[in-house]
Write a protein that holds these residues in place. Structure first.
Motif, PDB file in Angstrom:
ATOM      1  N   GLU A 190      36.162  41.883  45.196  1.00 35.77           N
ATOM      2  CA  GLU A 190      37.508  41.484  44.788  1.00 35.77           C
ATOM      3  C   GLU A 190      38.198  42.605  44.013  1.00 35.77           C
ATOM      4  OE1 GLU A 190      36.081  36.837  44.413  1.00 35.77           O
ATOM      5  OE2 GLU A 190      36.933  37.840  42.657  1.00 35.77           O
ATOM      6  N   LEU A 191      37.453  43.280  43.131  1.00 32.20           N
ATOM      7  CA  LEU A 191      38.007  44.421  42.403  1.00 32.20           C
ATOM      8  C   LEU A 191      38.303  45.579  43.351  1.00 32.20           C
ATOM      9  CD1 LEU A 191      35.817  44.391  39.162  1.00 32.20           C
ATOM     10  CD2 LEU A 191      38.231  43.785  39.371  1.00 32.20           C
ATOM     11  N   ALA A 192      37.433  45.773  44.327  1.00 34.36           N
ATOM     12  CA  ALA A 192      37.676  46.821  45.332  1.00 34.36           C
ATOM     13  C   ALA A 192      38.947  46.518  46.115  1.00 34.36           C
ATOM     14  CB  ALA A 192      36.475  46.922  46.273  1.00 34.36           C
ATOM     15  N   THR A 243      33.123  33.721  42.288  1.00 36.10           N
ATOM     16  CA  THR A 243      32.922  34.715  41.224  1.00 36.10           C
ATOM     17  C   THR A 243      31.555  35.388  41.400  1.00 36.10           C
ATOM     18  OG1 THR A 243      32.126  32.941  39.772  1.00 36.10           O
ATOM     19  CG2 THR A 243      34.446  33.518  39.608  1.00 36.10           C
ATOM     20  N   LEU A 268      32.908  39.306  42.552  1.00 38.17           N
ATOM     21  CA  LEU A 268      33.921  40.028  41.781  1.00 38.17           C
ATOM     22  C   LEU A 268      33.995  41.498  42.185  1.00 38.17           C
ATOM     23  CD1 LEU A 268      33.345  38.524  38.214  1.00 38.17           C
ATOM     24  CD2 LEU A 268      35.290  38.112  39.736  1.00 38.17           C
ATOM     25  N   LEU A 269      32.895  42.062  42.637  1.00 42.78           N
ATOM     26  CA  LEU A 269      32.887  43.485  43.024  1.00 42.78           C
ATOM     27  C   LEU A 269      33.799  43.744  44.224  1.00 42.78           C
ATOM     28  CD1 LEU A 269      29.101  44.371  42.526  1.00 42.78           C
ATOM     29  CD2 LEU A 269      31.044  44.940  41.052  1.00 42.78           C
ATOM     30  N   VAL A 297      47.937  38.355  40.873  1.00 45.15           N
ATOM     31  CA  VAL A 297      46.868  38.036  39.923  1.00 45.15           C
ATOM     32  C   VAL A 297      47.270  36.907  38.976  1.00 45.15           C
ATOM     33  CG1 VAL A 297      45.493  38.942  38.003  1.00 45.15           C
ATOM     34  CG2 VAL A 297      45.846  40.337  40.038  1.00 45.15           C
ATOM     35  N   GLY A 304      40.086  40.840  49.847  1.00 38.54           N
ATOM     36  CA  GLY A 304      40.241  39.990  48.674  1.00 38.54           C
ATOM     37  C   GLY A 304      40.212  38.507  49.016  1.00 38.54           C
ATOM     38  N   LEU A 355      41.584  44.826  45.014  1.00 42.02           N
ATOM     39  CA  LEU A 355      42.727  45.120  44.146  1.00 42.02           C
ATOM     40  C   LEU A 355      43.011  46.609  44.090  1.00 42.02           C
ATOM     41  CD1 LEU A 355      42.104  42.676  41.150  1.00 42.02           C
ATOM     42  CD2 LEU A 355      43.890  42.517  42.888  1.00 42.02           C
ATOM     43  N   THR A 356      41.957  47.407  44.041  1.00 36.70           N
ATOM     44  CA  THR A 356      42.134  48.865  44.002  1.00 36.70           C
ATOM     45  C   THR A 356      42.792  49.366  45.276  1.00 36.70           C
ATOM     46  OG1 THR A 356      40.176  49.090  42.597  1.00 36.70           O
ATOM     47  CG2 THR A 356      40.939  51.064  43.749  1.00 36.70           C
TER      48      THR A 356
END
Length: 292
Positions: free
Chosen positions: A259-261, A252, A256-257, A236, A115, A263-264
């Motif tokens: 970054e979302l991974a 961004t 973002l991909l 967040v 991240g 967070l998961t």
């Protein structure tokens, strides 16, 4: 970097405090929920007072970190608080750390690294300019009110999760106010500018309110329900404050991909760690072992 070092120290203190406070809150009856008498009950427990001592240490370290670095860098580092605390607890209690905990530690650590590398947070000012606080405080108040109203209409883990997110929002707000107050100290105004700033006293009020929400969250639900909401919510929402109030920037577009991974991964790691006996306080050292 000084800010990173003190952010890590903050995470260690906060993580240990969260586990201690959870152990104390479990003994509070449901009738004390959302009442000031909850704090009176907890004040009589040494384990809770130890947790509060660590909260104070964390506050000092956090103020130093925020005074020397962007909020979008400092606050996300706090996701390591639970894994670091559980590993330390296992060492101190001389309890074998389960394989699941190591998986959780790996997920949170790799998620944080992914991240931070993907978002590359930075930039921004040390204080908030103009009247930017007005819409931020109004929106925060509406969000908090909605979460608390939702929590009061439910029970168990659902209530714990909603109050955990409310506490996370409060802690993120506390961090933003603290950074703004410390920024005025560094802008040349000196101690007088700090002591006369409304942000300093708002920091104290937001911190106390967040602590109250967290105690109720831990009393209502399990650590598995509360901790992911608390950890991810704080990170967040703090980033949102950093971008909107302090002008910090993140990458961004396609970034973002990952970054979302990230967070998961952090969320899955937090859930796995919160299930551990080291987090729930049920770990038992081998017979004859002296716990330091």
């Amino acid at each position: 970097m000084i800010s990173v070092l003190f952010a890590i120290l903050t995470a260690l203190s906060n993580g240990a405090a969260s586990v201690l406070q959870r152990r104390a809150a479990r003994s509070v009856p449901d009738t004390e929920a959302m009442r000031l008498s909850l704090i009176g009950h907890l004040l009589r427990q040494k384990v809770w007072l130890a947790g509060i001592g660590l909260v104070i240490v964390a506050a000092v370290c956090q103020a130093t970190a925020l005074a020397t670095g962007p909020i979008s860098v400092v606050q996300p580092i706090f996701v390591i608080e639970l894994p670091a605390t559980l590993l330390l607890a296992g060492f101190v209690m001389r309890v074998r750390v389960p394989r699941g905990v190591w998986y959780g530690v790996a997920a949170v650590t790799f998620g944080l690294a992914l991240g931070m590398a993907s978002a590359a947070p930075g930039g921004g000012s040390s204080s908030v300019r103009g009247a930017a606080w007005v819409p931020a405080l109004v929106l925060t108040g509406i969000f908090e009110a909605a979460l608390i109203a939702g929590a009061r209409s439910t029970r168990g883990n659902a209530r714990g999760a909603l109050l955990g997110l409310a506490a996370a929002c409060g802690y993120a707000l506390t961090a933003a106010l603290m950074k703004d107050a410390m920024g005025r100290l560094g802008d040349g105004g000196g101690a007088a500018a700090l002591m006369t700033s409304w942000q300093l006293y708002a920091t104290a009020a937001a911190g106390v309110g967040s602590l109250f929400l967290l105690q109720n969250a831990l009393q209502a639900g399990t650590l598995v329900a509360v901790q992911p909401m608390l950890t991810l919510g704080d990170a967040v929402i703090s980033i949102l404050y950093g971008v909107t109030l302090f002008g910090e920037h993140l990458r961004t577009d396609w970034w973002l991909l990952p970054e979302l991974a990230a967070l998961t991964l952090i969320a899955l790691g937090c859930v796995e760690l919160a299930r551990s006996p080291l987090a729930t306080g049920n770990a038992v050292p081998p017979p004859g072992t002296r716990v330091k």
